[in-house]
Design an enzyme around this catalytic site. Structure first.
Site, short mmCIF file in Angstrom:
data_model
loop_
_atom_site.label_atom_id
_atom_site.label_comp_id
_atom_site.label_asym_id
_atom_site.label_seq_id
_atom_site.Cartn_x
_atom_site.Cartn_y
_atom_site.Cartn_z
N ASP A 104 0.87 -1.18 0.00
CA ASP A 104 0.00 0.00 0.00
C ASP A 104 0.90 1.23 0.00
O ASP A 104 1.72 1.40 0.92
CB ASP A 104 -0.86 -0.05 1.27
CG ASP A 104 -1.80 1.13 1.40
OD1 ASP A 104 -1.62 2.15 0.70
OD2 ASP A 104 -2.72 1.03 2.24
N ILE A 105 0.74 2.08 -0.99
CA ILE A 105 1.66 3.22 -1.12
C ILE A 105 1.54 4.19 0.05
O ILE A 105 2.51 4.88 0.39
CB ILE A 105 1.47 3.92 -2.49
CG1 ILE A 105 2.73 4.70 -2.85
CG2 ILE A 105 0.23 4.81 -2.50
CD1 ILE A 105 2.81 5.11 -4.29
N ASP A 156 -5.69 7.61 -5.38
CA ASP A 156 -5.93 9.03 -5.05
C ASP A 156 -6.78 9.14 -3.78
O ASP A 156 -6.43 9.87 -2.83
CB ASP A 156 -6.66 9.67 -6.26
CG ASP A 156 -6.67 11.18 -6.23
OD1 ASP A 156 -6.04 11.77 -5.34
OD2 ASP A 156 -7.33 11.77 -7.12
N THR A 159 -3.33 2.58 -14.71
CA THR A 159 -3.76 1.20 -15.02
C THR A 159 -4.97 0.73 -14.21
O THR A 159 -5.35 -0.44 -14.30
CB THR A 159 -2.61 0.19 -14.83
OG1 THR A 159 -2.25 0.13 -13.44
CG2 THR A 159 -1.40 0.57 -15.66
N GLY A 160 -5.56 1.64 -13.43
CA GLY A 160 -6.78 1.30 -12.70
C GLY A 160 -7.99 1.89 -13.42
O GLY A 160 -8.34 1.46 -14.52
N1 AR6 Z 1 -1.41 1.74 -2.99
C1 AR6 Z 1 -0.85 1.44 -4.18
N2 AR6 Z 1 -1.54 1.30 -5.31
C2 AR6 Z 1 -2.88 1.45 -5.23
C3 AR6 Z 1 -3.55 1.76 -4.02
C4 AR6 Z 1 -2.76 1.92 -2.86
N3 AR6 Z 1 -3.28 2.23 -1.69
N4 AR6 Z 1 -4.88 1.85 -4.30
C5 AR6 Z 1 -5.05 1.57 -5.61
N5 AR6 Z 1 -3.84 1.32 -6.17
P1 AR6 Z 1 -6.11 4.17 -9.99
P2 AR6 Z 1 -5.63 5.67 -12.49
C6 AR6 Z 1 -3.50 0.95 -7.56
O1 AR6 Z 1 -7.47 3.79 -10.44
O2 AR6 Z 1 -5.89 4.46 -13.31
C7 AR6 Z 1 -8.85 8.34 -9.37
O3 AR6 Z 1 -10.23 8.48 -9.18
C8 AR6 Z 1 -4.58 0.37 -8.44
O4 AR6 Z 1 -4.83 -0.99 -8.10
O5 AR6 Z 1 -5.91 4.60 -8.57
O6 AR6 Z 1 -4.42 6.51 -12.83
C9 AR6 Z 1 -8.18 9.64 -9.77
O7 AR6 Z 1 -8.77 10.74 -9.11
C10 AR6 Z 1 -3.92 0.52 -9.81
O8 AR6 Z 1 -2.98 -0.53 -10.02
O9 AR6 Z 1 -5.50 5.38 -10.91
C11 AR6 Z 1 -8.43 9.69 -11.25
O10 AR6 Z 1 -9.72 10.18 -11.54
C12 AR6 Z 1 -3.14 1.83 -9.67
O11 AR6 Z 1 -3.10 2.11 -8.26
C13 AR6 Z 1 -8.32 8.24 -11.67
O12 AR6 Z 1 -8.65 7.48 -10.49
C14 AR6 Z 1 -3.76 3.02 -10.38
O13 AR6 Z 1 -5.17 2.92 -10.31
C15 AR6 Z 1 -6.92 7.88 -12.07
O14 AR6 Z 1 -6.92 6.55 -12.58
#
Ligand code: AR6
Length: 179
Positions: free
Chosen positions: A18-19, A42, A126-127
């Site tokens: 977890d970051i 985020d 990638t989320g």
């Molecule tokens: N620690 C590390 N990685 C994480 C955590 C955590 N606590 N939580 C999720 N991830 P995403 P995006 C991973 O969707 O695709 C937001 O609403 C997750 O599993 O967080 O860049 C923003 O406000 C995935 O592998 O970001 C934007 O609107 C990675 O983080 C939008 O999402 C990125 O997934 C950005 O989308």
């Protein structure tokens, strides 16, 4: 999830975890252009940092895709949060690769400018933004390797995978970068 697994290609570390728990100078947030929070990483960063992070982001007034902005980490163990905005995947011919590379490059430049010695990244885009994982991992690993060479004072560059699937994609990209 604990950081019980570690992979290192000599430039970048990979951990499963977890970051928000990372004890590094700066963590990177995968934000959106408003910088006003959201889901995914985020949301987790804003919850862990506390309300002062949102107030600070509001004053910044947004960030274009591919760029980055720095704030304090407030209640986080990390001293700074570097907010970057990844591209939304729209099929691959809307400049997505270049914009994703810019996120890593600009985040590392801002880290360097602020004296950061250790930094942790999530898997940007990638989320919720649905950038294909293997392709994103290759771009991240390549950009971080270049940045590691450019900024030798940044001793720790870490990718924090939140799922096994993400860990596997980055491990694969890092192994390929060694060959
Ligand atoms: N620690 C590390 N990685 C994480 C955590 C955590 N606590 N939580 C999720 N991830 P995403 P995006 C991973 O969707 O695709 C937001 O609403 C997750 O599993 O967080 O860049 C923003 O406000 C995935 O592998 O970001 C934007 O609107 C990675 O983080 C939008 O999402 C990125 O997934 C950005 O989308």
């Amino acid at each position: 999830m604990d950081d019980h697994e570690l992979f290192d290609n000599g430039y970048t570390q990979l951990v499963l975890g977890d970051i928000t728990r990372q004890r590094v100078d700066a963590i990177v947030n995968a934000a959106n252009t408003s910088l006003l929070g959201g889901g995914g990483v985020d949301g987790a960063i804003h919850r862990a940092a506390g309300h002062r992070l949102m107030e600070t982001c509001r004053r910044i007034g947004g960030c274009p895709t591919g760029e980055a902005r720095i704030t304090p980490g407030f209640n986080l163990p990390a001293h700074y949060v570097i907010h970057t905005v990844g591209p939304i995947w729209r099929g691959g011919d809307h400049d997505e690769d270049r914009l994703l590379a810019s996120c890593y490059r600009n985040s590392m430049r801002i880290a360097h400018e602020n004296g950061v010695r250790s930094i942790a990244f999530p898997s940007i885009s990638t989320g919720i933004y649905q950038f294909p994982l293997e392709r994103a991992a290759r771009i991240a690993v390549e950009e971080l390797q270049e940045a590691a060479e450019r900024y030798p004072e940044i001793k720790v560059i870490r990718v924090v995978a939140f799922s096994r699937e993400t860990w596997d994609a980055y491990e694969h990209a890092m192994e390929e970068s060694i060959d």
